[in-house]
Design an enzyme around this catalytic site. Structure first.
Site, PDB file in Angstrom:
ATOM      1  N   PHE A   1      -7.708   1.561  11.922  1.00 25.79           N
ATOM      2  CA  PHE A   1      -6.462   2.085  12.500  1.00 25.79           C
ATOM      3  C   PHE A   1      -6.659   2.552  13.938  1.00 25.79           C
ATOM      4  O   PHE A   1      -6.309   3.667  14.297  1.00 25.79           O
ATOM      5  CB  PHE A   1      -5.997   3.254  11.616  1.00 25.79           C
ATOM      6  CG  PHE A   1      -4.525   3.556  11.642  1.00 25.79           C
ATOM      7  CD1 PHE A   1      -3.611   2.714  11.030  1.00 25.79           C
ATOM      8  CD2 PHE A   1      -4.046   4.705  12.254  1.00 25.79           C
ATOM      9  CE1 PHE A   1      -2.252   3.025  11.020  1.00 25.79           C
ATOM     10  CE2 PHE A   1      -2.694   5.020  12.265  1.00 25.79           C
ATOM     11  CZ  PHE A   1      -1.791   4.179  11.643  1.00 25.79           C
TER      12      PHE A   1
ATOM     13  N   PHE B   1      -5.985  -3.995   3.441  1.00 26.81           N
ATOM     14  CA  PHE B   1      -6.675  -3.749   4.717  1.00 26.81           C
ATOM     15  C   PHE B   1      -5.753  -3.141   5.772  1.00 26.81           C
ATOM     16  O   PHE B   1      -6.020  -3.253   6.959  1.00 26.81           O
ATOM     17  CB  PHE B   1      -7.305  -5.047   5.254  1.00 26.81           C
ATOM     18  CG  PHE B   1      -8.019  -5.854   4.207  1.00 26.81           C
ATOM     19  CD1 PHE B   1      -9.171  -5.366   3.606  1.00 26.81           C
ATOM     20  CD2 PHE B   1      -7.537  -7.090   3.793  1.00 26.81           C
ATOM     21  CE1 PHE B   1      -9.821  -6.090   2.618  1.00 26.81           C
ATOM     22  CE2 PHE B   1      -8.179  -7.814   2.800  1.00 26.81           C
ATOM     23  CZ  PHE B   1      -9.338  -7.316   2.209  1.00 26.81           C
TER      24      PHE B   1
ATOM     25  N   THR C   1      -3.707  11.568  10.625  1.00 27.05           N
ATOM     26  CA  THR C   1      -3.474  12.443  11.769  1.00 27.05           C
ATOM     27  C   THR C   1      -2.056  13.005  11.764  1.00 27.05           C
ATOM     28  O   THR C   1      -1.774  13.990  12.424  1.00 27.05           O
ATOM     29  CB  THR C   1      -3.729  11.713  13.101  1.00 27.05           C
ATOM     30  OG1 THR C   1      -2.937  10.532  13.130  1.00 27.05           O
ATOM     31  CG2 THR C   1      -5.197  11.339  13.223  1.00 27.05           C
TER      32      THR C   1
ATOM     33  N   GLU D   1       0.691  -1.890   4.603  1.00 30.56           N
ATOM     34  CA  GLU D   1       1.189  -0.516   4.725  1.00 30.56           C
ATOM     35  C   GLU D   1       2.665  -0.535   5.108  1.00 30.56           C
ATOM     36  O   GLU D   1       3.466   0.198   4.546  1.00 30.56           O
ATOM     37  CB  GLU D   1       0.369   0.247   5.774  1.00 30.56           C
ATOM     38  CG  GLU D   1       0.744   1.721   5.846  1.00 30.56           C
ATOM     39  CD  GLU D   1      -0.263   2.566   6.623  1.00 30.56           C
ATOM     40  OE1 GLU D   1      -1.388   2.099   6.853  1.00 30.56           O
ATOM     41  OE2 GLU D   1       0.095   3.697   6.996  1.00 30.56           O
TER      42      GLU D   1
ATOM     43  N   GLU E   1     -12.647   2.815   5.381  1.00 34.19           N
ATOM     44  CA  GLU E   1     -12.680   2.310   6.755  1.00 34.19           C
ATOM     45  C   GLU E   1     -14.029   2.440   7.469  1.00 34.19           C
ATOM     46  O   GLU E   1     -14.413   1.534   8.213  1.00 34.19           O
ATOM     47  CB  GLU E   1     -11.604   3.020   7.588  1.00 34.19           C
ATOM     48  CG  GLU E   1     -10.189   2.679   7.178  1.00 34.19           C
ATOM     49  CD  GLU E   1      -9.188   3.702   7.703  1.00 34.19           C
ATOM     50  OE1 GLU E   1      -9.240   4.863   7.260  1.00 34.19           O
ATOM     51  OE2 GLU E   1      -8.377   3.337   8.547  1.00 34.19           O
TER      52      GLU E   1
ATOM     53  N   GLN F   1       0.824  -1.200   0.000  1.00 40.80           N
ATOM     54  CA  GLN F   1       0.000   0.000   0.000  1.00 40.80           C
ATOM     55  C   GLN F   1       0.861   1.254   0.000  1.00 40.80           C
ATOM     56  O   GLN F   1       0.354   2.359  -0.067  1.00 40.80           O
ATOM     57  CB  GLN F   1      -0.894   0.018   1.261  1.00 40.80           C
ATOM     58  CG  GLN F   1      -1.945  -1.061   1.295  1.00 40.80           C
ATOM     59  CD  GLN F   1      -2.649  -1.147   2.642  1.00 40.80           C
ATOM     60  OE1 GLN F   1      -2.599  -2.171   3.315  1.00 40.80           O
ATOM     61  NE2 GLN F   1      -3.313  -0.081   3.060  1.00 40.80           N
TER      62      GLN F   1
ATOM     63  N   ALA G   1      -5.905   5.218   5.585  1.00 40.61           N
ATOM     64  CA  ALA G   1      -6.736   6.229   6.228  1.00 40.61           C
ATOM     65  C   ALA G   1      -7.937   6.598   5.357  1.00 40.61           C
ATOM     66  O   ALA G   1      -8.445   7.714   5.437  1.00 40.61           O
ATOM     67  CB  ALA G   1      -5.919   7.468   6.587  1.00 40.61           C
TER      68      ALA G   1
ATOM     69  N   ARG H   1      -7.526  -1.558   8.773  1.00 42.34           N
ATOM     70  CA  ARG H   1      -8.789  -0.864   8.495  1.00 42.34           C
ATOM     71  C   ARG H   1      -9.455  -0.269   9.756  1.00 42.34           C
ATOM     72  O   ARG H   1      -9.951  -1.013  10.601  1.00 42.34           O
ATOM     73  CB  ARG H   1      -9.749  -1.862   7.838  1.00 42.34           C
ATOM     74  CG  ARG H   1     -10.881  -1.225   7.069  1.00 42.34           C
ATOM     75  CD  ARG H   1     -11.679  -2.324   6.394  1.00 42.34           C
ATOM     76  NE  ARG H   1     -12.552  -1.791   5.350  1.00 42.34           N
ATOM     77  CZ  ARG H   1     -13.249  -2.556   4.517  1.00 42.34           C
ATOM     78  NH1 ARG H   1     -13.178  -3.867   4.603  1.00 42.34           N
ATOM     79  NH2 ARG H   1     -14.014  -2.022   3.594  1.00 42.34           N
TER      80      ARG H   1
ATOM     81  N   ARG I   1      -5.480   7.298  17.310  1.00 41.58           N
ATOM     82  CA  ARG I   1      -6.773   7.293  16.617  1.00 41.58           C
ATOM     83  C   ARG I   1      -7.844   6.610  17.471  1.00 41.58           C
ATOM     84  O   ARG I   1      -9.019   6.971  17.400  1.00 41.58           O
ATOM     85  CB  ARG I   1      -6.660   6.649  15.231  1.00 41.58           C
ATOM     86  CG  ARG I   1      -7.914   6.796  14.381  1.00 41.58           C
ATOM     87  CD  ARG I   1      -7.716   6.375  12.927  1.00 41.58           C
ATOM     88  NE  ARG I   1      -7.147   7.417  12.095  1.00 41.58           N
ATOM     89  CZ  ARG I   1      -7.866   8.273  11.345  1.00 41.58           C
ATOM     90  NH1 ARG I   1      -9.178   8.186  11.314  1.00 41.58           N
ATOM     91  NH2 ARG I   1      -7.266   9.187  10.625  1.00 41.58           N
TER      92      ARG I   1
END
Lengths: 783, 462
Positions: free
Chosen positions: A345, A229, A466, A233, A736, A198, A535, A343, A311
């Site tokens: 996060f 998902f 964020t 990442e 998400e 990703q 995100a 997903r 988060r």
């Protein structure tokens, strides 16, 4: 106009014919090496010796490498430089790569790995929250605390108080395509890397670092992933680095793909959490003050745990106004896989905390939980959907004379478009919530063994990274002289339909049919410095960047064509495959040809950065989110009070995608998100044994939902509003937010358990049949 | 080993095939057909599903745990062969596009093959046909909509494969590989196995496949059983039902639907269509797993196991076969020939308890066969999987029940007996406490079911 059409996924035909090419399908050069990691078989301690001669001598083996054989430290971390590719001698978790084997075939590499003899000096692993707290094993110096008002005082002076705790398990991504990477050495020490990721830029960055070359020496390409998902990442870094290092050392292409069991054992999962709560509320169930303690096992390395835990805190309110609130977050270091992005996060975990509180308050007061939820909602803002019934003051809580005061999140961001009152009303009506509430009660009274449960839960999810600087994207668009369009951007395709949505944007800007737009693989040489596709930001960011690139080209074309036909640029319009300049009508292809001949640049980059966002994570104050996405879900379940078995009978979902770019793709995200969220909270149980061995490491033991686990009746509708913020065609992010509709399933199970005995169920997740039965027996004093 | 099969309509002849090369690896790495995907390499996700046709028809199979010699004389269709020779899409492919049934697309080829196979066979129980195909993206709803939309479309002509066996194939030759055997009869098998008692017997390979793909084990000597046609028969007489060891679980499912529907329901859940089409009842029995689902159900039916060594046939109550964890009463060179049980009134209930309903290994599998005369229990056979190191009969519970009135009194009478019969363990599937509690509750469920109460969440409709 291709916008808002329910077009199929751009690769749908390739998918159904088996022609869609994934990394493992790429034809390899004949001399490609295949890699496999040797994994630690203990959770904590030191490696005292590794006997690798047998592995070296195994058929087909070309190289065996340990940390000492690596040219650099080959760090894999996306954050803290704390993840060596291969253990430096310290073992941090069971499954940690200790050495790697490069062989002529994948099977030879896997076989050779098993021939190694590793001796350890074992240490006592830290596995649980309690053990980590006792050892003060954590990331950052101590807990992070954000607060507004005097929560404890507000709780103490409230009419009623309750406290409780909910545990929620981790979740394996179970992308159907496992992690994989392929490195192809180039002239002059350069490297081309294909990665199922990703985040191609992160792969580029980490590979360049490992090889000790500038980022310009590494090109990373990703056409598609077989599911991500969040699990791709950062978790693909190790494979890409390993391949690049072996390719660089041997001057041979190198490929690595994890066997499924290795994938489970090596890679990180969703963070599991325990949330303790203490809440004070008035007789209407309205919260006066609340405290949360979040405890999460981050695993052995930092990875993305800090923003994940942030988060979770940022969603501790979900849809509810919390006048006085204190959130304390403990990020614990354990000898387990390094928990990572998944997903939502952290959002789902934080949200589940407050949804549990709503449920618990309702039980305490004997109210319908939906009544308590509505009483605590943020104030209505009167920005319903286009065809929303204009209810007189939808249903704000009585006695709130100044609704604007119930409009700010604990972190200081105003909630400017709170549409959940209207959405909840609409869903309660279409799902016949009140009637079914009565029907469920009647059914339960008549059935001694089976019990039904019903729940309706809302979602308010903040959209933006964020880490503010990540909210940027780039694009590269070419128009060829035949009018065909080459489109590229920094986003990656993992099934969500991002490429199609963005192609719809490009086609729409040029007024050409979708077929005129070529979707191309994500490539760090085309668009640099990209953010992860994460995100939920993919189409928001990349759609805008592509629009910008298209509009730049379009403006150049309009200028030239206006000059050519003695008109003005603002009189040039693009649509239906044509360009109209005053009285003149050209095909888009002809227009492109004329511009080419007029020496007009038909290529442009595009760039976008999200406006308005600013965030101080230390203070926990600011505007971390550009906007919020909303939704609500109503689930009905039935449980067996003798075994704890259950099924989802019906789900009704109403979800806010703003003005949808593609309703078919958005519906797909909502249906899939709900089932994945339900899986997290029901059958998907990760079990580590006392030695820290993950015992559920394959689909034989780790049970994601199967076909028959989806609800019998499954109604999904899109809210018909548009984003109040200026996003791409006023759409909203959808990756998400729908995941958290799965929370309604856990609450419905809790409701059914509550009908089986006396007391509040306090049902933990995942609510496997065993946990459901345990909750029932607890209410019946059978334990 | 030399073998012949049909692949997407084309004849393929392979010489010197290693017996443990999987079809999946061969398709992807040798043949270059990369549409068939590896998702788990253990038969649990269905991404590698292919359609295999032989004289008994077309069925879906997991290519990841299918060894090439098992395919001799058969016809295989991969996702690349589901569209027509001219590239025209199969109705299920078209429907999957129109109903947005693919997202990441990685599971899609497996779904397409399962759907096309069910479509060919006229099977419209989609949840069942697709229970062995996992999808992580869609939540399945659009896939089911696609399957329903394609139901009425005619079967494309290219889907009707005629396996070469029907044209007279012979056994795969093994001259060049003396350690690989594929006998044609149980007599030949008996002789071979007596001479090679250390050989690994491979029937459906749903378990042995994992020895190779996951444990990386070498199998120095193997005997493939799938060509022993005489092991694949079911004999139903007035008094007895005898099932050959080589009968696949999908055939057992069909058989049991008629005689013991609760047994059939257990079989439906215990393996996906792909697994049921490969797995054999003999394999499940001989394997001796404490969590195999057939043994407790068969023990409750009073089954007899039929073993053979050369010309010596041995019979025993099935429960006696299981001596201890990993240890069965089977001599070297002796193999399971069949299992039989008496025809009887259907009082069997099998309760399979797992985290997920479909395609999941049982935490507890309880089988109850209780006869009640004039309100009193006259006979009881109760057996469990997942409660001990072996599939085990609940002798003390049975004895406690016999002679009791068939009411709560019987449950109370049996209460303490459960402890005498079972001391289950805790593992990742369930705790010991949960196992014992639910085992007891299953007896209550049996009673309540007799009394007409609704006891299965699977039968509740919204």
């Amino acid at each position: 106009m291709s916008i808002a059409k329910p077009l199929p996924h751009d690769a749908a035909k390739l998918h159904v014919t088996g022609a869609a090419r994934y990394l493992d399908d790429i034809a390899l050069p004949a001399n490609t090496l295949h890699l496999a990691f040797g994994l630690a078989s203990i959770a904590a301690g030191r490696v005292t010796s590794m006997a690798l001669d047998a592995a070296r001598a195994a058929p087909g083996v070309v190289a065996v490498m340990t940390a000492a054989d690596l040219p650099t430290d080959c760090d894999c971390s996306p954050s803290a430089h704390d993840e060596p590719l291969l253990s430096d001698g310290t073992v941090h978790y069971l499954g940690q790569p200790l050495f790697l084997v490069a062989a002529e075939t994948h099977l030879q590499a896997r076989r050779a790995v098993r021939l190694a003899q590793v001796q350890y000096d074992k240490a006592e692993p830290i596995l649980t929250i309690e053990e980590a707290l006792a050892a003060n094993a954590r990331f950052e110096d101590g807990p992070i605390v954000w607060e507004r008002g005097a929560a404890e005082a507000a709780i103490a002076s409230a009419a009623r108080q309750i406290s409780g705790q909910i545990e929620m398990g981790a979740q394996e991504h179970f992308y159907l395509e496992g992690q994989s990477a392929l490195a192809l050495p180039q002239e002059g020490g350069d490297m081309v890397v294909h990665a199922s990721t990703q985040h191609p830029t992160e792969i580029q960055h980490k590979v360049a670092h490992a090889l000790g070359i500038p980022m310009h020496g590494v090109r990373v390409e990703t056409r598609r992933m077989g599911g991500g998902f969040g699990g791709k990442e950062s978790q693909g870094n190790a494979l890409a680095i390993a391949c690049a290092v072996v390719a660089s050392t041997t001057r041979r292409p190198a490929k690595m793909r994890y066997d499924r069991d290795d994938d489970f054992l090596i890679t990180g999962k969703r963070h599991d959490f325990r949330i303790d709560y203490h809440v004070g509320f008035d007789p209407a169930g309205r919260i006066a003050g609340i405290t949360f303690r979040h405890y999460t096992r981050c695993g052995w390395a930092q990875d993305l745990s800090l923003p994940v835990a942030d988060r979770a805190m940022l969603h501790a309110d979900n849809a509810y106004y919390l006048p006085a609130v204190r959130i304390e977050s403990h990020r614990l270091r354990t000898n387990t896989q390094s928990a990572t992005a998944f997903r939502g996060f952290g959002g789902p975990q934080g949200m589940l905390g407050i949804e549990r509180v709503m449920d618990h308050i309702a039980y305490d007061l004997g109210y319908d939980p939906l009544q308590v939820r509505r009483a605590n909602y943020y104030g209505a803002t009167g920005r319903g959907g286009l065809s929303a019934p204009r209810l007189p003051e939808a249903s704000p809580s009585e006695g709130i004379s100044e609704p604007e005061k119930r409009q700010t999140t604990p972190f200081g961001q105003p909630v400017e478009d709170f549409i959940l009152h209207e959405m909840t009303d609409r869903l309660a009506e279409t799902a016949a919530y009140e009637q079914r509430r009565a029907a469920v009660a009647a059914w339960n009274a008549a059935n001694p063994v089976l019990k039904r449960g019903l729940a309706l839960t809302p979602v308010k999810f903040g959209i933006s990274f964020t880490l503010t600087h990540l909210n940027q994207a780039g694009a590269l668009v070419h128009v060829y002289q035949d009018g065909s369009v080459h489109m590229n951007h920094g986003g990656t395709e993992m099934g969500q339909g991002l490429f199609q949505k963005v192609a719809q944007v490009a086609a729409s800007r040029f007024g050409v049919p979708l077929e005129a737009v070529k979707i191309t693989a994500t490539d760090t040489a085309k668009v640099p410095n990209t953010s992860a596709t994460a995100a939920s930001s993919g189409s928001d960011l990349n759609g805008m960047a592509v629009r910008e690139a298209c509009d730049t080209i379009r403006a150049r074309m309009a200028d030239h064509l206006a000059l050519l036909y003695q008109s003005t640029p603002d009189a040039v319009t693009f649509g239906d495959g044509q360009v109209i300049i005053g009285d003149e009508t050209l095909s888009f292809a002809r227009a492109a040809q004329l511009c080419y001949e007029g020496r007009v640049s038909l290529s442009s980059t595009g760039f976008y950065k999200t406006p308005k966002v600013e965030w101080d994570r230390i203070k926990g104050q600011g505007r971390p989110f550009f906007y919020f996405a909303y939704g609500a879900a109503c689930s009905e379940v039935v449980i067996d009070t003798m075994t704890g078995e259950y099924r989802i009978l019906r789900a009704d979902i109403l979800h806010d995608c703003g003005a949808s770019l593609n309703p078919a793709l958005d519906l797909g995200q909502i249906e899939g998100g709900y089932v994945q969220g339900a899986g997290w909270l029901t059958t998907e149980e990760l079990v580590w044994d006392e030695a820290g061995h993950l015992r559920t490491h394959a689909p034989s033991t780790y049970k994601i939902p199967a076909c028959a686990d989806r609800p019998d009746i499954f109604n999904v509708a899109l809210w018909d509003g548009e984003n109040r913020e200026e996003t791409i065609y006023r759409s909203k992010a959808v990756g998400e937010p729908p995941f958290m509709h799965g929370i309604s399933v856990l609450m419905a199970l809790s409701d059914a358990v509550a009908a089986s005995g006396d007391g509040y169920p306090s049902l933990d997740a995942p609510a496997t049949p065993e946990r459901v039965l345990k909750a029932i027996r607890s209410l019946r004093n059978e334990l | 080993m030399d073998i012949t099969f049909l692949l997407n309509g084309e004849s393929v002849e392979l010489r010197g095939v290693s017996p443990t090369v999987t079809l999946l690896d061969w398709l992807r790495e040798t043949r270059g057909l990369t549409g068939t995907k590896e998702g788990c390499n253990e038969g649990d996700c269905g991404a590698c599903t292919v359609m295999v046709t032989d004289e008994s028809g077309a069925r879906p199979l997991n290519a990841c745990i299918l060894f090439l010699p098992q395919l001799h004389g058969k016809a295989i269709r991969t996702v690349e062969g589901i569209a027509g020779p001219d590239g025209s899409l199969h109705p299920v492919q078209q429907a999957m596009i129109e109903h947005h049934g693919s997202q990441c697309g990685f599971c899609t080829p497996g779904f397409i093959v399962s759907m096309a196979c069910a479509h060919l066979n006229g099977d419209t129980n989609h949840d069942d046909a697709l229970a062995g195909n996992l999808c992580r993206c869609t939540g399945y709803a659009p896939i089911i909509r696609a399957a329903e939309a394609a139901e009425k479309a005619p079967v494309p002509f290219w889907m009707n494969d005629v396996p070469p066996a029907a044209e007279g194939a012979t056994a795969p030759t093994d001259a060049a590989s003396p350690d690989v055997h594929a006998p044609e009869t149980s007599d030949a098998l008996a002789e071979l196995y007596a001479r090679h008692p250390n050989a690994t017997l491979i029937a459906g390979a749903t378990d042995v496949g994992l020895w190779v793909t996951k444990q990386m084990r070498d199998l120095p000597e193997v005997i493939f059983l799938n060509r022993c046609r005489d092991l694949q028969s079911v004999e139903v007489s007035d008094t007895t039902i005898r099932i050959g060891a080589g009968v696949t679980m999908d055939s057992v499912l069909t058989l049991m639907r008629e005689h013991h529907p609760s047994f059939a329901e257990m079989v439906r859940r215990y393996g996906s269509a792909q697994v049921r089409a490969a797995a054999t009842i003999g394999g499940n029995i001989a394997n001796g797993s404490p969590i195999g689902d057939n043994p407790p159900a068969l023990v409750a039916l009073g089954a007899t196991l039929h073993l053979r060594f050369r010309e010596t046939h041995r019979e025993m109550p099935l429960e006696d076969f299981y001596i201890d964890y990993g240890k069965q009463d089977r001599h070297p060179g002796e193999f399971v020939e069949a299992v039989s049980f008496p025809r009887q009134p259907n009082r069997l209930r099998v309760y399979k308890l797992s985290k997920r309903f479909d395609q999941d290994i049982s935490a507890v599998c309880g089988a109850f066969n209780i006869i009640v005369d004039d309100g009193v229990v006259s006979s009881a056979r109760v057996a469990f999987g997942g409660m001990a190191g072996i599939p085990k009969r609940a002798i003390h519970v049975e004895q406690a029940l016999i002679g009791q009135r068939w009411t709560d009194e019987a449950l109370i009478a049996a209460w303490e007996a459960w402890h005498k019969d079972f001391t289950p363990m805790s593992d990742m599937r369930a705790s010991a406490d949960y196992r014992l509690t639910t085992a007891r509750n299953m007896l209550s469920r049996y009673l309540l079911e007799d009394l007409g109460a609704d006891v299965s969440v699977l039968e509740v409709t919204p």
